[in-house]
Design an enzyme around this catalytic site. Structure first.
Site, short mmCIF file in Angstrom:
data_model
loop_
_atom_site.label_atom_id
_atom_site.label_comp_id
_atom_site.label_asym_id
_atom_site.label_seq_id
_atom_site.Cartn_x
_atom_site.Cartn_y
_atom_site.Cartn_z
N ARG A 101 2.57 21.81 9.36
CA ARG A 101 1.38 21.06 8.57
C ARG A 101 0.24 21.91 8.51
NH1 ARG A 101 -1.85 19.76 5.42
NH2 ARG A 101 -2.72 17.94 5.02
N HIS A 104 -5.63 23.40 7.69
CA HIS A 104 -6.48 22.58 6.75
C HIS A 104 -7.47 21.81 7.34
CE1 HIS A 104 -3.83 19.41 8.80
NE2 HIS A 104 -4.73 18.52 8.21
N HIS A 106 -10.49 18.02 6.41
CA HIS A 106 -10.48 16.89 5.60
C HIS A 106 -11.97 16.27 6.05
CE1 HIS A 106 -8.19 15.39 8.91
NE2 HIS A 106 -7.30 16.14 8.45
N GLU A 110 -9.41 12.71 12.40
CA GLU A 110 -8.03 12.48 12.53
C GLU A 110 -7.86 12.27 13.91
OE1 GLU A 110 -5.52 15.59 10.89
OE2 GLU A 110 -4.24 15.66 12.40
N HIS A 149 -7.47 22.64 11.49
CA HIS A 149 -6.66 22.36 12.40
C HIS A 149 -5.23 22.52 11.69
CE1 HIS A 149 -7.41 18.37 10.53
NE2 HIS A 149 -6.17 18.23 10.95
N GLU A 172 -3.67 12.09 2.48
CA GLU A 172 -3.06 13.13 3.01
C GLU A 172 -2.74 14.05 1.84
OE1 GLU A 172 -2.94 13.74 6.05
OE2 GLU A 172 -1.75 15.61 6.36
N HIS A 282 -7.61 -13.82 20.91
CA HIS A 282 -8.96 -12.85 21.12
C HIS A 282 -9.49 -12.38 19.75
CE1 HIS A 282 -5.85 -9.60 20.75
NE2 HIS A 282 -6.86 -9.04 20.24
N HIS A 328 -7.00 -13.69 16.60
CA HIS A 328 -5.68 -13.53 16.13
C HIS A 328 -4.88 -13.54 17.81
CE1 HIS A 328 -7.93 -9.64 16.66
NE2 HIS A 328 -6.77 -9.13 17.31
MN MN Z 1 -5.38 16.84 9.48
MN MN Z 2 -6.67 -7.60 18.58
#
Ligand code: MN
Ligand code: MN
Length: 390
Positions: A101, A104, A106, A110, A149, A172, A282, A328
């Site tokens: 990859r 690059h 962004h 990440e 990275h 991406e 919770h 949930h």
């Molecule tokens: Mn990346």
């Molecule tokens: Mn949760």
């Protein structure tokens, strides 16, 4: 042979549920998609407690566009696929051994979880401090917004991982690529910038690489570059080396900036629920939840206030979302261990347990609400269980 002409294999053995619950419902007479219906039994026959018009909170990477390249592939689940998740986007990526990859950066931060195999990751920060590491199954990494990275598959069959970005709008396909910038800069400017003749750049790629195939790198020690010293906080973390919180129904490993200081905007929990067990009821007082299902089968009901509740089913490769503060639970409805990641755009993990809330509230007050016996309240576990047994 042209593989496009091969007949598509279809699974015919599914026995989808009929939308019948007691006296309610009737069989389906019209067209059916039995595979999808069998995947979503709690959508076809929702619990009677479901109600209202809630947004969709499930997406499967199986429905995401696959970007195929010689070095591997990538597919993404963003706010465009899952509109209930504006805070977080996810990318599932595969790199063959040697597959890169490309270098690059962004706008989003990440965070990553290695699913299978091993990769070499590199980065430098704004002060020229460097980072290189080899990561394996269950390891994490974190690159802050704007930090350049790379990721490269190493050994055997390379690797597959999950990337999580702290922006649901992330794509991406819209990252800042080294090759893309070089291809869009006049060669005389490149020559002036690096202090070398223009001819040095005669063979740079004409278009971006994104993921490409390269040689498998040698040992990590040979790839270490001191630069201006090491980054102050390591950018990788061995999540599986953390001792999990154990309960009657499974385990939970929580990784936030208290144990992985570099990860300033993403907190996560890796949850394992044994068959019949359940991630207890919770909610989270700080932010949305984004989920990635690794193995097993689950159902989750999300409670959204105002009479609204909706139940979803999940299996390996699915993504779930729970908007901020909504209540949930997640139940293992299969016969194998359920494993999933809970991910949050936050520097810290936090949840409020329904059991703990009721257990730590004057019992007379709770009884006045629910008409339940003191003997029931006395049994409520006040240390949080996180996962309850069957
Ligand atoms: Mn990346
Ligand atoms: Mn949760």
């Amino acid at each position: 042979m042209n593989t496009k002409t091969q007949p598509k294999q279809r699974v015919q053995s599914f026995n989808p549920p009929e939308p019948i619950r007691g006296k309610d419902g009737a069989s389906i007479l019209g067209p059916r998609n039995p595979c999808r219906e069998a995947e979503n039994p709690d959508t076809i026959v929702s619990p009677a407690t479901d109600h209202g018009s809630m947004g969709n909170m499930r997406w499967s990477f199986a429905d995401s566009h696959m970007h195929l390249t010689p070095g591997g592939w990538g597919r993404q689940t963003t706010v465009r696929e899952l509109p209930t998740s504006p805070e977080i986007a996810g990318v599932n990526m595969r790199l063959k051994a040697g597959g890169v990859r490309e270098l690059h950066w962004h706008k989003a931060a990440e965070w990553a979880f290695m699913i299978k195999g091993r990769a070499r990751i590199t980065a430098i920060d704004q002060d020229g401090r460097t980072f290189q590491d080899d990561v394996g199954e269950g390891d994490l990494w974190y690159f802050a917004a704007g930090i350049p990275h790379s990721i490269q598959g190493i050994e055997g069959d390379g690797c597959e991982f999950l990337l999580v970005f702290d922006d649901g709008n992330f794509s991406e396909e819209e990252t800042f690529l080294l090759s893309d910038w070089m291809a869009h800069t006049p060669k005389e400017v490149l020559a002036k910038n690096f202090g070398v003749p223009e001819s040095a750049f005669a063979r740079i790629p004409e278009k971006d690489l994104w993921i490409f195939q390269a040689e498998v790198p040698g040992p990590l020690a040979a790839d270490r570059i001191a630069g201006a010293g090491p980054v102050p906080n390591t950018l990788s973390h061995r999540m599986m080396a953390q001792e999990p919180i154990r309960s009657s129904g499974g385990t939970v490993r929580i990784t936030d900036s208290s144990v992985f200081p570099a990860s300033k905007t993403i907190a996560a929990a890796l949850v394992e629920v044994e068959p019949g067990g359940m991630r207890e009821m919770h909610w989270h007082p700080n932010t949305d939840e984004w989920q990635y299902y690794i193995s097993g089968e689950a159902r989750m009901t999300v409670f959204a206030s105002q009479n609204n509740a909706r139940t979803f089913n999940f299996q390996a490769g699915d993504v779930g979302s729970v908007p901020f503060a909504m209540g949930h639970y997640i139940e293992n409805i299969g016969d194998t261990t359920l494993r999933f990641l809970e991910v949050f755009r936050s520097d810290h993990y936090a949840d409020v347990s329904l059991s703990q809330w009721l257990g730590f509230t004057p019992h007379e007050l709770v009884r006045a609400h629910l008409n339940i016996d003191e003997s029931v309240l006395a049994k409520i576990s006040t240390p949080k269980k996180l996962v309850v047994g069957p």
